[in-house]
Scaffold this active site. Structure first.
Site, PDB file in Angstrom:
ATOM      1  N   ASP A   1       0.778  -1.250   0.000  1.00 59.31           N
ATOM      2  CA  ASP A   1       0.000   0.000   0.000  1.00 59.31           C
ATOM      3  C   ASP A   1       0.806   1.297   0.000  1.00 59.31           C
ATOM      4  O   ASP A   1       0.501   2.225   0.766  1.00 59.31           O
ATOM      5  CB  ASP A   1      -0.976   0.014   1.191  1.00 59.31           C
ATOM      6  CG  ASP A   1      -1.998  -1.117   1.129  1.00 59.31           C
ATOM      7  OD1 ASP A   1      -1.896  -1.949   0.206  1.00 59.31           O
ATOM      8  OD2 ASP A   1      -2.878  -1.169   2.003  1.00 59.31           O
TER       9      ASP A   1
ATOM     10  N   ASP B   1      -4.667  -0.932  -1.613  1.00 59.23           N
ATOM     11  CA  ASP B   1      -6.018  -0.767  -1.110  1.00 59.23           C
ATOM     12  C   ASP B   1      -6.812  -0.229  -2.307  1.00 59.23           C
ATOM     13  O   ASP B   1      -6.386   0.738  -2.945  1.00 59.23           O
ATOM     14  CB  ASP B   1      -5.953   0.297   0.005  1.00 59.23           C
ATOM     15  CG  ASP B   1      -6.765  -0.053   1.223  1.00 59.23           C
ATOM     16  OD1 ASP B   1      -7.078  -1.234   1.428  1.00 59.23           O
ATOM     17  OD2 ASP B   1      -7.097   0.883   1.981  1.00 59.23           O
TER      18      ASP B   1
ATOM     19  N   HIS C   1     -10.624   0.497  -3.041  1.00 54.83           N
ATOM     20  CA  HIS C   1     -11.984   0.474  -2.501  1.00 54.83           C
ATOM     21  C   HIS C   1     -13.027   1.048  -3.464  1.00 54.83           C
ATOM     22  O   HIS C   1     -12.731   2.000  -4.197  1.00 54.83           O
ATOM     23  CB  HIS C   1     -12.036   1.303  -1.210  1.00 54.83           C
ATOM     24  CG  HIS C   1     -11.224   0.769  -0.084  1.00 54.83           C
ATOM     25  ND1 HIS C   1     -11.157  -0.566   0.236  1.00 54.83           N
ATOM     26  CD2 HIS C   1     -10.443   1.411   0.841  1.00 54.83           C
ATOM     27  CE1 HIS C   1     -10.376  -0.724   1.300  1.00 54.83           C
ATOM     28  NE2 HIS C   1      -9.918   0.455   1.670  1.00 54.83           N
TER      29      HIS C   1
ATOM     30  N   HIS D   1     -17.276   2.213   0.258  1.00 57.18           N
ATOM     31  CA  HIS D   1     -16.720   1.136   1.095  1.00 57.18           C
ATOM     32  C   HIS D   1     -17.182   1.288   2.552  1.00 57.18           C
ATOM     33  O   HIS D   1     -17.291   2.408   3.068  1.00 57.18           O
ATOM     34  CB  HIS D   1     -15.190   1.161   1.035  1.00 57.18           C
ATOM     35  CG  HIS D   1     -14.535  -0.065   1.590  1.00 57.18           C
ATOM     36  ND1 HIS D   1     -13.797  -0.053   2.753  1.00 57.18           N
ATOM     37  CD2 HIS D   1     -14.525  -1.348   1.156  1.00 57.18           C
ATOM     38  CE1 HIS D   1     -13.349  -1.270   3.001  1.00 57.18           C
ATOM     39  NE2 HIS D   1     -13.774  -2.080   2.048  1.00 57.18           N
TER      40      HIS D   1
ATOM     41  N   SER E   1     -15.737   0.991   5.277  1.00 55.90           N
ATOM     42  CA  SER E   1     -14.792   1.574   6.248  1.00 55.90           C
ATOM     43  C   SER E   1     -14.761   3.095   6.210  1.00 55.90           C
ATOM     44  O   SER E   1     -14.096   3.721   7.027  1.00 55.90           O
ATOM     45  CB  SER E   1     -13.386   1.018   6.012  1.00 55.90           C
ATOM     46  OG  SER E   1     -12.780   1.633   4.894  1.00 55.90           O
TER      47      SER E   1
ATOM     48  N   HIS F   1     -10.706   6.848   1.277  1.00 56.87           N
ATOM     49  CA  HIS F   1      -9.315   6.729   0.826  1.00 56.87           C
ATOM     50  C   HIS F   1      -9.202   5.633  -0.213  1.00 56.87           C
ATOM     51  O   HIS F   1     -10.023   4.717  -0.252  1.00 56.87           O
ATOM     52  CB  HIS F   1      -8.391   6.412   2.021  1.00 56.87           C
ATOM     53  CG  HIS F   1      -8.703   5.082   2.651  1.00 56.87           C
ATOM     54  ND1 HIS F   1      -9.706   4.913   3.579  1.00 56.87           N
ATOM     55  CD2 HIS F   1      -8.172   3.855   2.463  1.00 56.87           C
ATOM     56  CE1 HIS F   1      -9.767   3.652   3.939  1.00 56.87           C
ATOM     57  NE2 HIS F   1      -8.861   2.979   3.266  1.00 56.87           N
TER      58      HIS F   1
ATOM     59  N   LYS G   1      -6.858  -5.245  -2.989  1.00 58.66           N
ATOM     60  CA  LYS G   1      -7.656  -5.803  -1.884  1.00 58.66           C
ATOM     61  C   LYS G   1      -8.643  -4.760  -1.369  1.00 58.66           C
ATOM     62  O   LYS G   1      -8.478  -3.567  -1.649  1.00 58.66           O
ATOM     63  CB  LYS G   1      -6.739  -6.265  -0.748  1.00 58.66           C
ATOM     64  CG  LYS G   1      -6.043  -5.089  -0.125  1.00 58.66           C
ATOM     65  CD  LYS G   1      -5.019  -5.490   0.867  1.00 58.66           C
ATOM     66  CE  LYS G   1      -4.123  -4.339   1.196  1.00 58.66           C
ATOM     67  NZ  LYS G   1      -4.830  -3.122   1.638  1.00 58.66           N
TER      68      LYS G   1
ATOM     69  N   GLU H   1     -13.214  -6.278   4.416  1.00 57.00           N
ATOM     70  CA  GLU H   1     -12.435  -5.471   5.348  1.00 57.00           C
ATOM     71  C   GLU H   1     -11.221  -4.886   4.647  1.00 57.00           C
ATOM     72  O   GLU H   1     -10.962  -3.700   4.693  1.00 57.00           O
ATOM     73  CB  GLU H   1     -12.024  -6.330   6.545  1.00 57.00           C
ATOM     74  CG  GLU H   1     -11.329  -5.527   7.620  1.00 57.00           C
ATOM     75  CD  GLU H   1     -10.745  -6.417   8.702  1.00 57.00           C
ATOM     76  OE1 GLU H   1      -9.964  -7.313   8.370  1.00 57.00           O
ATOM     77  OE2 GLU H   1     -11.104  -6.200   9.862  1.00 57.00           O
TER      78      GLU H   1
ATOM     79  N   ALA I   1      -0.048   0.013   6.527  1.00 58.43           N
ATOM     80  CA  ALA I   1       0.494   0.624   7.726  1.00 58.43           C
ATOM     81  C   ALA I   1       0.803  -0.478   8.731  1.00 58.43           C
ATOM     82  O   ALA I   1       0.087  -1.468   8.808  1.00 58.43           O
ATOM     83  CB  ALA I   1      -0.514   1.607   8.320  1.00 58.43           C
TER      84      ALA I   1
ATOM     85  N   CYS J   1      -2.731  -2.947   7.729  1.00 59.64           N
ATOM     86  CA  CYS J   1      -2.524  -3.906   6.639  1.00 59.64           C
ATOM     87  C   CYS J   1      -1.292  -4.769   6.851  1.00 59.64           C
ATOM     88  O   CYS J   1      -1.320  -5.973   6.569  1.00 59.64           O
ATOM     89  CB  CYS J   1      -2.457  -3.185   5.295  1.00 59.64           C
ATOM     90  SG  CYS J   1      -4.092  -2.651   4.765  1.00 59.64           S
TER      91      CYS J   1
HETATM   92  C1  VGL Z   1      -5.038   0.638   5.733  1.00 61.01           C
HETATM   93  C2  VGL Z   1      -6.517   1.785   7.046  1.00 61.01           C
HETATM   94  C3  VGL Z   1      -7.496   1.646   6.099  1.00 61.01           C
HETATM   95  C4  VGL Z   1      -3.654   0.106   5.550  1.00 61.01           C
HETATM   96  C5  VGL Z   1      -6.010   0.488   4.775  1.00 61.01           C
HETATM   97  O1  VGL Z   1      -3.198  -0.019   4.387  1.00 61.01           O
HETATM   98  O2  VGL Z   1      -3.006  -0.186   6.562  1.00 61.01           O
HETATM   99  N1  VGL Z   1      -5.305   1.272   6.871  1.00 61.01           N
HETATM  100  N2  VGL Z   1      -7.229   0.998   4.966  1.00 61.01           N
HETATM  101 ZN    ZN Z   2      -8.580   0.945   3.336  1.00 63.82          ZN
END
Ligand code: VGL
Ligand code: ZN
Length: 194
Positions: free
Chosen positions: A16, A58, A60, A64, A66, A77, A102, A109, A137, A141
């Site tokens: 990511d 990521d 989305h 999404h 989240s 994001h 993903k 998720e 992060a 992830c």
């Molecule tokens: C992530 C928060 C939301 C990541 C992805 O890549 O760690 N964190 N979506």
């Molecule tokens: Zn995400």
């Protein structure tokens, strides 16, 4: 045999490195731009030897689960097809690198790379046994991906200087590193890879 020399059966997993997680992005991770040079050096090494490199993203839908608009924990994001979802222009992208998306479904998720249906199959096809993991992060992830990888029986080397944490709560990143180590990941410095 040195554990940090790249061998047959080793793959690099870069998680990511996308504009929305970098400075100016909608979910900017502090210090995220600082890890790109180290990641690029790893990419060059794996590419030179011809070992597999996976760049995950990521990816989305605009609605999404989240995202805050759906009462999720994050600002919008990495919406598929937008600038924020693109890899950083500073990230090396060798032709042979494989891109894994993903979090592509509204309800998925999307924290673990292994939610992408094709990652495990591609790793198996390539005979991968050890994963070298870097990216963003640490506390989301990276953590969930490493937990799944260990559960699936991969040996995991977490490149400690090449990850950064969101740290929603102070210390989340350090706790994630500790968890990964306790469960069996080896924390190493990326410059030990040769
Ligand atoms: C992530 C928060 C939301 C990541 C992805 O890549 O760690 N964190 N979506
Ligand atoms: Zn995400």
């Amino acid at each position: 045999m040195k554990s940090d020399a790249i061998e047959i059966g080793d793959a690099l997993l870069v998680i990511d490195i996308q504009n929305d997680f970098l400075p100016g992005g909608s979910l900017a991770v502090s210090g995220s731009e600082q890890i790109i040079p180290a990641i690029n050096r790893c990419i060059e090494k794996f590419n030179a030897i011809g070992n597999p490199i996976f760049l995950t993203r990521d990816w989305h839908p605009v609605d999404h689960w989240s995202f805050a608009a759906q009462s999720g924990p994050w600002p919008a994001h990495c919406v598929a097809g937008t600038f924020g979802a693109e890899f950083s222009a500073n990230l090396l992208q060798p032709e042979k690198a494989q891109i894994i998306s993903k979090g592509v479904r509204r309800e998925s998720e999307g924290y673990s790379d292994f939610e992408a249906p094709d990652l495990q199959a591609r790793l198996e096809r390539a005979g991968i046994r050890r994963l070298f993991v870097a990216g963003l992060a640490t506390d989301y992830c990276v953590l969930y991906t490493v937990l799944d990888a260990l559960k699936l029986g991969y040996q995991v080397f977490l490149l400690q200087d090449a990850v950064r944490a969101v740290n929603v709560k102070p210390g989340d990143g350090d706790m994630a590193l500790q968890t990964m180590r306790q469960i069996g990941a080896q924390l190493i410095s990326s410059d030990l890879i040769s």
